[in-house]
Design an enzyme around this catalytic site. Structure first.
Site, PDB file in Angstrom:
ATOM      1  N   CYS A 137       0.759  -1.197  -0.042  1.00  0.00           N
ATOM      2  CA  CYS A 137      -0.052   0.073  -0.108  1.00  0.00           C
ATOM      3  C   CYS A 137       0.841   1.164   0.201  1.00  0.00           C
ATOM      4  O   CYS A 137       1.287   1.741   1.080  1.00  0.00           O
ATOM      5  CB  CYS A 137      -1.008   0.019   1.360  1.00  0.00           C
ATOM      6  SG  CYS A 137      -2.153   1.528   1.290  1.00  0.00           S
ATOM      7  N   CYS A 140      -0.499   4.081   2.104  1.00  0.00           N
ATOM      8  CA  CYS A 140      -0.070   3.933   3.494  1.00  0.00           C
ATOM      9  C   CYS A 140       1.340   4.120   4.107  1.00  0.00           C
ATOM     10  O   CYS A 140       1.595   4.872   4.864  1.00  0.00           O
ATOM     11  CB  CYS A 140      -0.500   2.666   4.123  1.00  0.00           C
ATOM     12  SG  CYS A 140      -2.027   1.727   3.320  1.00  0.00           S
ATOM     13  N   ASP A 141       2.342   3.532   3.078  1.00  0.00           N
ATOM     14  CA  ASP A 141       3.408   3.813   3.599  1.00  0.00           C
ATOM     15  C   ASP A 141       4.744   4.447   2.674  1.00  0.00           C
ATOM     16  O   ASP A 141       5.819   4.498   3.213  1.00  0.00           O
ATOM     17  CB  ASP A 141       4.103   2.119   3.475  1.00  0.00           C
ATOM     18  CG  ASP A 141       3.277   1.116   4.399  1.00  0.00           C
ATOM     19  OD1 ASP A 141       2.631   1.650   5.547  1.00  0.00           O
ATOM     20  OD2 ASP A 141       2.954  -0.085   4.010  1.00  0.00           O
TER      21      ASP A 141
END
Ligand code: NDP
Length: 315
Positions: A137, A140-141
């Site tokens: 992701c 997300c990261d």
């Protein structure tokens, strides 16, 4: 441990589950949504959404899901922070499910809207370096790789969007694809191919993720040329696997028919499964369209069919 009884039990809280709940609540079915491990579903790990109808400006995925949840609650849905770990479909309606909390849920109809999860490559190093350079992701990261070298693996819309997104953080983004042609929509391909900070490695697959899980994390990728078989390496600090999704259907193994690697089978053009009163909506049954708007549409269809099914029970 408590028992929760409802006319309409919904498992899953993405666009399909929430839309089924909105329609179900308005049809006085007093739905219960058991939200699962990722309330809001896959859209909560995306950022910009510009293809969900009704919003002239770009909106955020997590915000959209929050709105859907609030709308479902506003019309009378009960949300449960629980994850279903067991279902009993063998005896027909009412259907029984058990949550991780130990609570029992009983519904006259069951709407399965458990969605799908990111797929992994299954090559050495991927699991060991998960969260230490390997992720599924970018939104997300990606932030953790500010100013560093990153790669995205895959050639579909997700991979291309993730590569484009990562240019917000990194000046050195490589897309690695196993063929010489992308599957992504043309408009995304164009944006990707003309981006000065993205290069594409064609005909390459990742043989392994290399690095030190205890120390520096991911350091490089071992690649194989899918045409010549030649081996090469690519130095990276972060790698994002974006090769598609698998439906979340483990709960229904041997209980409902599945196809194409685990997607629930429904009657063509309808959310009805082979068990009367059990409906499947959204990505859990759709390996073709997989959009928020199509999932929402299927959730609506499931609720309308659920209402008809309940009417047959009452007659
Ligand atoms: P897709 O299934 O569309 O693409 C998966 C990609 O990963 C393909 O390019 C495939 O290669 C590659 N791949 C699959 N398995 C492997 C493997 N083992 N090794 C290497 N590469 C592999 O998945 P997406 O997640 O990209 O998209 C899913 C759906 O969601 C699609 O319908 C898409 O249109 C939609 N979507 C829409 C968005 C939007 O409209 N903004 C955003 C994101 C997704 P190959 O091409 O060779 O098969």
């Amino acid at each position: 441990m408590a028992t929760h009884r409802t006319k309409m039990l919904i498992i899953g809280s993405g666009p399909a589950g929430y839309s089924a709940a909105i329609y179900g609540a308005r049809a006085m079915m007093e739905p219960i949504v058991v939200q699962g491990l990722q309330p809001g579903g896959q859209l909560t790990i995306t950022t910009d959404v510009e293809n969900y109808p009704g919003f002239a400006d770009v909106i955020q995925g997590p915000w959209l899901m929050e709105q859907m949840q609030k709308q479902a609650e506003h019309v009378g849905t009960k949300m449960m922070w629980d994850t279903i770990v067991e279902v009993d479909l063998a005896n027909g309606s009412p259907f029984r499910a058990v949550g991780d909390s130990g609570d029992e849920y009983i519904g006259d109809v069951l709407v399965i809207a458990t969605g799908a999860q990111a797929k992994w490559l299954g090559v050495p190093g991927e699991q060991e370096l998960g969260g230490k350079g390997v992720s599924a992701c970018a939104t997300c990261d990606g932030f953790f790789y500010r100013g560093k070298k990153v790669a995205v693996i895959g050639g579909g819309n997700t991979a291309v969007e993730e590569a484009l997104y990562l240019t917000n953080h990194s000046q050195d983004v490589t897309l690695i694809h196993r063929r010489d042609e992308l599957r992504a929509e043309k408009i995304l391909q164009e944006r990707l191919l003309k981006h000065p900070n993205i290069k594409v490695l064609w005909n390459k697959s990742v043989a392994s993720f290399e690095g030190d899980a205890m120390g520096a994390g991911l350091t490089h990728l071992a690649l194989t040329d899918t045409v010549t078989g030649d081996a090469s390496t690519l130095e990276v600090d972060g790698a994002f696997v974006a090769i598609g999704h698998a439906p979340s259907t483990e709960l229904f193994k041997d209980k409902l028919p599945m196809e194409n690697g685990g997607y629930l089978v429904t009657e063509p053009g309808s959310p009805r499964t082979e068990i009367p009163g059990v409906f499947a909506a959204g990505d859990v049954t759709d390996h073709v369209y997989r959009q928020a708007v199509t999932a929402a549409g299927m959730g609506c269809m499931a609720a309308l069919d659920a209402e008809r099914f309940l009417a047959t029970l009452e007659n």
